[in-house]
Scaffold this active site. Sequence first.
Site, PDB file in Angstrom:
ATOM      1  CD  GLN A  92      40.702  39.891  34.446  1.00  0.00           C
ATOM      2  OE1 GLN A  92      40.996  40.324  35.553  1.00  0.00           O
ATOM      3  NE2 GLN A  92      40.176  38.698  34.274  1.00  0.00           N
ATOM      4  CG  HIS A 112      39.569  45.041  40.299  1.00  0.00           C
ATOM      5  ND1 HIS A 112      38.913  45.424  41.454  1.00  0.00           N
ATOM      6  CD2 HIS A 112      40.891  44.966  40.624  1.00  0.00           C
ATOM      7  CE1 HIS A 112      39.790  45.580  42.422  1.00  0.00           C
ATOM      8  NE2 HIS A 112      40.992  45.302  41.947  1.00  0.00           N
ATOM      9  CG  LEU A 113      44.561  40.400  38.279  1.00  0.00           C
ATOM     10  CD1 LEU A 113      44.487  39.787  36.886  1.00  0.00           C
ATOM     11  CD2 LEU A 113      46.009  40.638  38.672  1.00  0.00           C
ATOM     12  CG  HIS A 114      38.205  38.783  38.195  1.00  0.00           C
ATOM     13  ND1 HIS A 114      38.249  39.838  37.301  1.00  0.00           N
ATOM     14  CD2 HIS A 114      37.243  37.939  37.721  1.00  0.00           C
ATOM     15  CE1 HIS A 114      37.358  39.646  36.346  1.00  0.00           C
ATOM     16  NE2 HIS A 114      36.728  38.499  36.570  1.00  0.00           N
ATOM     17  CG  PHE A 115      42.957  34.170  38.403  1.00  0.00           C
ATOM     18  CD1 PHE A 115      43.528  33.558  37.293  1.00  0.00           C
ATOM     19  CD2 PHE A 115      43.654  35.196  39.035  1.00  0.00           C
ATOM     20  CE1 PHE A 115      44.763  33.965  36.814  1.00  0.00           C
ATOM     21  CE2 PHE A 115      44.898  35.610  38.564  1.00  0.00           C
ATOM     22  CZ  PHE A 115      45.454  34.997  37.451  1.00  0.00           C
TER      23      PHE A 115
END
Length: 439
Positions: free
Chosen positions: A201, A238-241
């Site tokens: 993230q 964990h990369l998220h929008f």
Amino acid sequence: MLTIKRVPTVVSNYQEDVPDSNNVVGCGRNCLGKCCLPVSRLPLYAFKNDDNEPIENDIDTLPGEDCQISFLNDLLLGLWEERMSQGLFRYDVTTCETKVIPGRYGFIAQLNEGRHLKKRPTEFRIDQVLQPFDENKFNFTKVGQEEVLFRLEPSTDYKAHYFSGVGVDAGISPSIVAINVSPIEYGHVLLIPRVLDYLPQRIDRDSFTVALYFARELADPFFRVGYNSLGAFATINHLHFQAYYLSVPFPVEKAPMRRILIRKGLGDTGVVVSKLLNYPVRGFAFEGGNGSTVRDLSEAVVNSCISLQNKNIPFNILIAQCGKKIFLFPQCYAEKQALGVVDQELLDTQVNPAVWEISGHMVLKRRKDYNDASEEYALKLLSEVSLSEERFQEVKGYIAEAADLQEAEDKTINPEKEIPDSPGPQVASHMPQDCLVLH
């Protein structure tokens, strides 16, 4: 009770059929398929990818019903409602009680007991903004195939396209849009850039650009995209929008502002950064000046975020007004919480002030807190989130250096304006019936 009309969720327009592929995208690790998310048979929306497209500067526009529903909007709603009919959510968010809190800010309160009981717990440290990805923790490669709605990728010809099924070449890590199984509001989804690359993230240029185009292409001012860094109440590394619909303006969207930074040598023709006034959280608003492009706006925000990440300053982002205005909130609530200086009464509500709460949408977990919700409570919570004026000025310096900005003349937008009592919302035609209660 406000009655809100649904729009038919037809997604057949513009559809271009491409033969399905039997390929399955793998993570490249020796996992025997245990963590590989099969995405090759998903629909693909290829967005118009033109970084040199000018920003249409209309900074006073608030959500209304005069914008045309985009195909991507229709696609997302149709697939989201389909998943709702299949019972994939942990609770029915459309039954959650919602009200506008009386007062000059118009804070919105929602009672969401299901999210509190069924949401995944945080599994990492809250005192470090940058942390390595840990494949042993929950991550989005472990979501069910049925939770994924479609792929979102840039097009190659500056035009938008929709494909009902197209294969993914081996070694490609697609960006996907999936339902949030513990939703806050109608249409709540997750945008997960390059899902199989195991990105932690943290903001990077390519991923933020996808998020910005997501908001622009969806073209609905009731649809906002949010981001929480680690230390600012992201719960999964964990990369998220995140994104969802809300049929009233967020209080932060109505706040008056003063321009404090402009692009060096460009004045009002470049990116303009303003400071929020008369709002309980000190924050920045990035907008494109006359003649500035999507790339200009994206780079200014991304460079600022990267600087904050490297300095271990937690922050939240709200992409509003179809990508025309981007709010950046450095915050310190988790730090105060760890130091034991937050009022116990606030801690007892178990509300973690992330991007939605900071923007004015209070997601409350207990019936008592919802019944007693007041503007005084919201202001007290958000004041604990905000940096001190001294610290805010320090962060302003970091942003100016990172984004190549300089001090602006004092051009206050509506300098005498206070955030007024919230008017009745302008009805959004795509929202579920009876999803908002006005008090």
